[in-house]
Design an enzyme around this catalytic site. Structure first.
Site, PDB file in Angstrom:
ATOM      1  N   CYS A 115      -3.671 -18.690  12.789  1.00 29.00           N
ATOM      2  CA  CYS A 115      -3.017 -19.155  11.742  1.00 29.00           C
ATOM      3  C   CYS A 115      -2.426 -20.387  12.381  1.00 29.00           C
ATOM      4  CB  CYS A 115      -2.115 -18.306  11.079  1.00 29.00           C
ATOM      5  SG  CYS A 115      -3.071 -16.975  10.293  1.00 29.00           S
ATOM      6  N   HIS A 271       4.123 -21.237   7.792  1.00 33.46           N
ATOM      7  CA  HIS A 271       2.920 -20.450   7.552  1.00 33.46           C
ATOM      8  C   HIS A 271       2.852 -19.532   6.449  1.00 33.46           C
ATOM      9  CE1 HIS A 271      -0.780 -18.540   7.574  1.00 33.46           C
ATOM     10  NE2 HIS A 271      -0.564 -17.625   7.993  1.00 33.46           N
ATOM     11  N   ASN A 302      -2.941 -16.370   1.775  1.00 35.10           N
ATOM     12  CA  ASN A 302      -3.032 -16.629   3.270  1.00 35.10           C
ATOM     13  C   ASN A 302      -4.197 -17.468   3.337  1.00 35.10           C
ATOM     14  OD1 ASN A 302      -2.730 -17.075   5.881  1.00 35.10           O
ATOM     15  ND2 ASN A 302      -2.315 -14.791   6.388  1.00 35.10           N
TER      16      ASN A 302
HETATM   17  N1  ACO Z   1      -3.068  -1.668  -2.490  1.00 33.43           N
HETATM   18  C1  ACO Z   1      -2.695  -0.469  -2.920  1.00 33.43           C
HETATM   19  N2  ACO Z   1      -2.061   0.109  -1.862  1.00 33.43           N
HETATM   20  C2  ACO Z   1      -2.409  -0.326  -0.342  1.00 33.43           C
HETATM   21  C3  ACO Z   1      -3.028  -1.508  -0.291  1.00 33.43           C
HETATM   22  C4  ACO Z   1      -3.492  -2.558  -1.480  1.00 33.43           C
HETATM   23  N3  ACO Z   1      -4.203  -3.615  -1.390  1.00 33.43           N
HETATM   24  N4  ACO Z   1      -3.138  -1.908   1.048  1.00 33.43           N
HETATM   25  C5  ACO Z   1      -2.576  -0.862   1.505  1.00 33.43           C
HETATM   26  N5  ACO Z   1      -2.051   0.276   0.890  1.00 33.43           N
HETATM   27  C6  ACO Z   1      -1.347   1.471   0.992  1.00 33.43           C
HETATM   28  C7  ACO Z   1      -1.684   2.098   2.548  1.00 33.43           C
HETATM   29  O1  ACO Z   1      -2.921   2.656   2.357  1.00 33.43           O
HETATM   30  C8  ACO Z   1      -0.539   2.907   2.533  1.00 33.43           C
HETATM   31  O2  ACO Z   1      -0.809   3.929   1.934  1.00 33.43           O
HETATM   32  P1  ACO Z   1      -0.348   5.443   2.489  1.00 33.43           P
HETATM   33  O3  ACO Z   1       1.295   5.236   2.681  1.00 33.43           O
HETATM   34  O4  ACO Z   1      -0.891   6.380   1.383  1.00 33.43           O
HETATM   35  O5  ACO Z   1      -1.008   5.469   3.850  1.00 33.43           O
HETATM   36  C9  ACO Z   1       0.613   2.019   1.826  1.00 33.43           C
HETATM   37  O6  ACO Z   1       0.069   1.182   1.021  1.00 33.43           O
HETATM   38  C10 ACO Z   1       1.788   1.368   2.887  1.00 33.43           C
HETATM   39  O7  ACO Z   1       0.618   0.513   3.714  1.00 33.43           O
HETATM   40  P2  ACO Z   1       1.300  -0.268   4.817  1.00 33.43           P
HETATM   41  O8  ACO Z   1       0.022  -1.195   5.539  1.00 33.43           O
HETATM   42  O9  ACO Z   1       2.174   0.451   5.662  1.00 33.43           O
HETATM   43  O10 ACO Z   1       2.069  -1.478   3.731  1.00 33.43           O
HETATM   44  P3  ACO Z   1       3.303  -2.527   4.132  1.00 33.43           P
HETATM   45  O11 ACO Z   1       4.455  -2.038   3.509  1.00 33.43           O
HETATM   46  O12 ACO Z   1       3.100  -2.867   5.741  1.00 33.43           O
HETATM   47  O13 ACO Z   1       2.203  -3.845   3.643  1.00 33.43           O
HETATM   48  C11 ACO Z   1       1.190  -5.701   4.430  1.00 33.43           C
HETATM   49  C12 ACO Z   1       1.163  -4.239   4.079  1.00 33.43           C
HETATM   50  C13 ACO Z   1       1.398  -6.479   3.029  1.00 33.43           C
HETATM   51  C14 ACO Z   1      -0.184  -5.954   4.992  1.00 33.43           C
HETATM   52  C15 ACO Z   1       2.550  -6.094   5.480  1.00 33.43           C
HETATM   53  O14 ACO Z   1       2.371  -4.941   6.484  1.00 33.43           O
HETATM   54  C16 ACO Z   1       2.523  -7.321   6.035  1.00 33.43           C
HETATM   55  O15 ACO Z   1       2.675  -8.193   4.972  1.00 33.43           O
HETATM   56  N6  ACO Z   1       2.255  -7.465   7.272  1.00 33.43           N
HETATM   57  C17 ACO Z   1       2.260  -8.815   7.688  1.00 33.43           C
HETATM   58  C18 ACO Z   1       0.810  -9.304   8.383  1.00 33.43           C
HETATM   59  C19 ACO Z   1       0.350 -10.274   7.370  1.00 33.43           C
HETATM   60  O16 ACO Z   1       0.852 -10.886   6.589  1.00 33.43           O
HETATM   61  N7  ACO Z   1      -0.890 -10.881   8.056  1.00 33.43           N
HETATM   62  C20 ACO Z   1      -1.439 -11.880   7.538  1.00 33.43           C
HETATM   63  C21 ACO Z   1      -2.424 -12.378   8.594  1.00 33.43           C
HETATM   64  S1  ACO Z   1      -1.625 -12.782   9.923  1.00 33.43           S
HETATM   65  C22 ACO Z   1      -0.876 -14.221   9.653  1.00 33.43           C
HETATM   66  O17 ACO Z   1      -1.325 -14.990   8.869  1.00 33.43           O
HETATM   67  C23 ACO Z   1       0.559 -14.404  10.521  1.00 33.43           C
END
Ligand code: ACO
Length: 347
Positions: A115, A271, A302
């Site tokens: 990114c 970003h 994103n």
């Molecule tokens: N809808 C519903 N539930 C979901 C979804 C969804 N779309 N996706 C995951 N879940 C569930 C998981 O299965 C998990 O369930 P469980 O507890 O029963 O196992 C629960 O939600 C929690 O999942 P996590 O992955 O731990 O959720 P988290 O709070 O970490 O949020 C997210 C996930 C939004 C991806 C977060 O980690 C994040 O924002 N990370 C940053 C990474 C990012 O933004 N990357 C983008 C690309 S990189 C870049 O551009 C820099």
């Protein structure tokens, strides 16, 4: 010694595909809810390429708008750099863009830095313009594009990634400016985190095992999808983006009789990966959210390397159609991990 030549943005362009995919649309594709997506990411909707649209088409549209905005003809462009992660083939997207634009005097290359591709590409273009001018007395104008079609790279059955991404392109024209411009750039990478955010390898080439000395190519999976450990990416992203903002200011201040501080920064373009990441970065830097670009993640998801240049034309960052003035910082973080920041003065 600081060179007297100032290099800055001469024009801006952006392209977002017209097709809108809302969180409610996604509820029909994977097991998710609008509420989950908004609470965890801030995203309300994103744009996706239609069947007859391409990544090259988005890059061309954004580039043409930036060229019109700058009043620059294709022949005047001497260098094209494209930050992109989702162009699936060679030759490079930049060379295909050059051909489409008729920019026959330009060099052209892609920049693969997750990114952060746009930030790396701007830094590279800036440095080339400087060297061409100082060493060869040549005035160079560059086109820098950030473009990605992440709808072509995500697994539409993986709810943990497909809800996050969108498609789009942004572009700038860089060249000599009389006032303001780019004051400092900083880029960095840490490849030890390569397995937290990556795309699958679809093919493997192997030596035959029967001693014939022949190669064979095996398809390992149907398509190379984007994979991510979101939680781990999140914490490194916040830490790194905060560091990079402070570092680019330090870099500018080095040996500068007129140093600046964070309080002098008028607007921040982070970003657009996740609203919670953006809010955490702003909070740690103590920059009020009104001075931070956030609309991109909410409305376009994103868009990877396109998210910062799309922001340059977003009405949130350009109130009443005019640009803000003052010091601005772009900061990006992405796969690699690769990160970086640009300090600019808008006059
Ligand atoms: N809808 C519903 N539930 C979901 C979804 C969804 N779309 N996706 C995951 N879940 C569930 C998981 O299965 C998990 O369930 P469980 O507890 O029963 O196992 C629960 O939600 C929690 O999942 P996590 O992955 O731990 O959720 P988290 O709070 O970490 O949020 C997210 C996930 C939004 C991806 C977060 O980690 C994040 O924002 N990370 C940053 C990474 C990012 O933004 N990357 C983008 C690309 S990189 C870049 O551009 C820099």
């Amino acid at each position: 010694m600081r060179p007297s030549l100032r290099i800055g943005y001469l024009g801006f362009g952006a392209y977002l595909p017209p097709t809108v995919l809302t969180n409610h649309d996604l509820e029909k594709i994977v097991d998710t809810t609008d509420d989950w997506i908004q609470r965890r990411t801030g995203i309300q909707e994103r744009r996706v390429l239609a069947k007859d649209e391409t990544i090259l088409g988005m890059a061309v549209a954004a580039a043409r708008q930036a060229m019109d905005d700058a009043g620059v003809s294709p022949e005047q462009i001497g260098d094209i750099r494209v930050g992109v992660n989702t162009w699936p083939r060679f030759p490079s997207l930049a060379t295909q863009l050059q051909a489409e634009l008729g920019a026959k005097n330009a060099s052209a290359s892609d920049v693969s830095a997750g990114c952060t591709g746009f930030v790396y590409a701007v830094e590279g273009a800036h440095n080339k313009i400087l060297v061409e001018n100082l060493c060869y007395d040549r005035d160079l104008v560059s086109l820098v594009v950030g473009v990605d079609g992440l709808s072509h790279a995500v697994d539409w059955q993986d709810r943990s990634t497909c809800v996050l991404m969108g498609d789009g392109a942004g572009a700038v024209i860089l060249g000599a400016v009389e006032r303001g411009g780019i004051l400092a750039t900083y880029t960095h990478a840490d490849g030890r985190y390569g397995d937290l955010l990556y795309s699958d390898t679809a093919f493997e080439t192997q030596w035959s095992t029967n001693g014939s000395g022949r190669f064979s190519t095996k398809q390992t999976i149907a398509r190379p999808y984007l994979r991510m450990d979101g939680r781990k990416v999140y914490s490194v992203a916040v830490r790194t983006m905060v560091h990079d903002v402070l570092h680019v200011i330090d870099k500018y201040n080095h040996g500068n009789p007129d140093p600046i501080g964070l309080e002098d920064i008028n607007f921040l373009y982070p970003h657009q990966a996740n609203l919670r990441i953006i809010e955490s970065v702003a909070k740690k830097l103590d920059v009020p959210l009104e001075r931070v670009y956030t609309n991109g993640i909410v409305k376009f998801g994103n868009t990877s390397t396109a998210s910062i240049p799309i922001g340059y034309l977003d009405p949130q960052a350009r109130p009443e159609g005019s640009r803000r003035t003052g010091l601005e910082i772009d900061v990006a973080f992405g796969a690699g991990f690769a990160s970086g920041a640009i300090l600019r003065k808008v006059v």
